[in-house]
Design a protein around this motif. Structure first.
Motif, short mmCIF file in Angstrom:
data_model
loop_
_atom_site.label_atom_id
_atom_site.label_comp_id
_atom_site.label_asym_id
_atom_site.label_seq_id
_atom_site.Cartn_x
_atom_site.Cartn_y
_atom_site.Cartn_z
N UNK A 60 0.82 -1.21 0.00
CA UNK A 60 0.00 0.00 0.00
C UNK A 60 0.86 1.26 0.00
N UNK A 61 1.96 1.23 0.74
CA UNK A 61 2.86 2.38 0.77
C UNK A 61 3.47 2.62 -0.61
N UNK A 62 3.87 1.55 -1.25
CA UNK A 62 4.45 1.66 -2.59
C UNK A 62 3.42 2.23 -3.58
N UNK A 63 2.17 1.77 -3.48
CA UNK A 63 1.13 2.26 -4.38
C UNK A 63 0.97 3.78 -4.27
N UNK A 64 0.98 4.29 -3.04
CA UNK A 64 0.87 5.73 -2.84
C UNK A 64 2.04 6.47 -3.47
#
Length: 369
Positions: free
Chosen positions: A127-131
């Motif tokens: 999720x952090x990477x997606x942001x």
């Protein structure tokens, strides 16, 4: 837009006539707080006037699929089965749906990804990477107490997959109720990509929503589970083995290939792309068919090429390219994937793909009349 504003907007998108009291009850906040959030959304131009009329959003692609952590090992020398092989091991983000969504985002296409992760460190990492790359995963289902999917594969000395194990039990949580809660994302998409890892909700999606669906068959075993649904798809991209499973036609020569292509078109598929490895890509529409053969390229890593290809095809559809240019773009995207040690080439952009295509020699294309 704040997280709370996104929650309010999500409820309004699913029901533009919803009252502030209803929003407050669902989100367990005060009505006055709802009024403030709505006022902010109106100031930002996201909603307008009575009935919360939504401002026109830019076109986007919806992807429904899995998110994995990939663990990949490959030997220094020839792979010796049944033995311990000196080599290298790397961990990266993966999942067919997630890989396609990331490639599309890096190609400059707004992409909304519906997926599921566990409430573990791997899920947070995804999720952090997606942001960080502006891939929209705000509606991801986070399951408490479960581990994020993991895909473990061993490559041979040529960087082709030798064996793999996939742990994807968490995908069972992506059920019809989850889709219903987020169906406005599917309904408003220009195209929706689904992978065959999700047969339980795949049937619901394609039989419920009037959206052009794109299918990534993933594998022959997965294709077998969804062969009766193939006619619901706008675009399909099987390899030769998967096409045989979906059509029931053994593809041994060009004549068989054309029969398989016609079978899919007769079922209602608008665009058929059958990948043939080094022999290129066969394509078929209700009006034309042909084979595009790329030049032989040196391969650094095999994983991720298919996902990049699907993203490239979708980019072409999204930008209204003709079918031959669409395939060339998809081939260019897959070449960039195999030229990188990473599953997804971190440098991939639409302009880099176009530059890559310009350097390729497609003179040996064979057009079937």
């Amino acid at each position: 837009m704040t997280n709370r504003e996104r929650e309010v907007l999500k409820l309004i998108e699913s029901n533009p006539m919803i009252s502030q009291e209803e929003i407050a009850s669902i989100l367990e906040i005060t009505r006055s707080s709802v009024a403030v959030h709505i006022s902010n959304l109106m100031k930002k131009g996201v909603i307008m006037g009575k009935g919360y009329v939504l401002s026109k959003e830019e076109s986007y692609i919806c992807v429904v699929g899995g998110s994995n952590i990939d663990i990949q090992g490959y030997p220094k020398d020839s792979l010796i089965p049944g033995d311990s092989n000196p080599g290298s091991v790397k961990t990266s983000l993966g999942g067919v749906g997630r890989n396609i969504a990331e490639n599309l985002t890096r190609l400059g296409v707004k992409t909304k990804f519906l997926s599921v992760v566990g409430d573990d460190e791997n899920g947070k990492r995804i999720l952090t990477h997606a942001k960080s790359i502006d891939l929209h995963m705000e509606n991801t289902l986070v399951v408490k107490g479960e581990s994020t999917s993991t895909y473990l594969c061993v490559l041979d000395e040529k960087r082709d997959m030798n064996v793999a194990i996939s742990y994807m039990d968490i995908l069972k949580n992506m059920d019809i109720d989850y889709i219903k809660k987020n169906d406005y994302i599917v309904k408003n998409s220009k195209y929706c990509i689904v992978d065959a890892n999700l047969p339980e909700i795949l049937e619901y999606l394609v039989t419920t929503y009037d959206v052009p669906f794109i299918l990534d068959t993933v594998s022959a075993s997965k294709a077998k589970k969804i062969k009766d649904l193939v006619g619901y798809f706008h675009t399909i991209k099987p390899n030769k083995m998967e096409a045989e499973v979906l059509s029931g036609i053994a593809i041994k020569n060009e004549s068989d290939l054309k029969k398989a292509g016609q079978y899919f078109v007769d079922k209602g598929v608008k665009n058929v792309f059958i990948t043939l490895g080094a022999d290129g890509v066969y394509y078929k529409t209700p009006k034309i068919e042909g084979i595009v053969v790329p030049p032989t390229m040196e391969m650094v890593g095999a994983t991720g090429a298919g996902d990049a290809f699907v993203a490239g095809l979708t980019y072409g559809l999204f930008n209204d390219k003709n079918i031959e240019d669409e395939i060339r773009f998809a081939i260019g995207a897959s070449i960039l994937a195999i030229s990188s040690e990473e599953t997804i080439n971190p440098n991939i952009t639409s302009s880099l793909v176009e530059k890559t295509i310009e350097k390729l020699n497609f003179k040996n294309n064979k057009i079937i009349l």
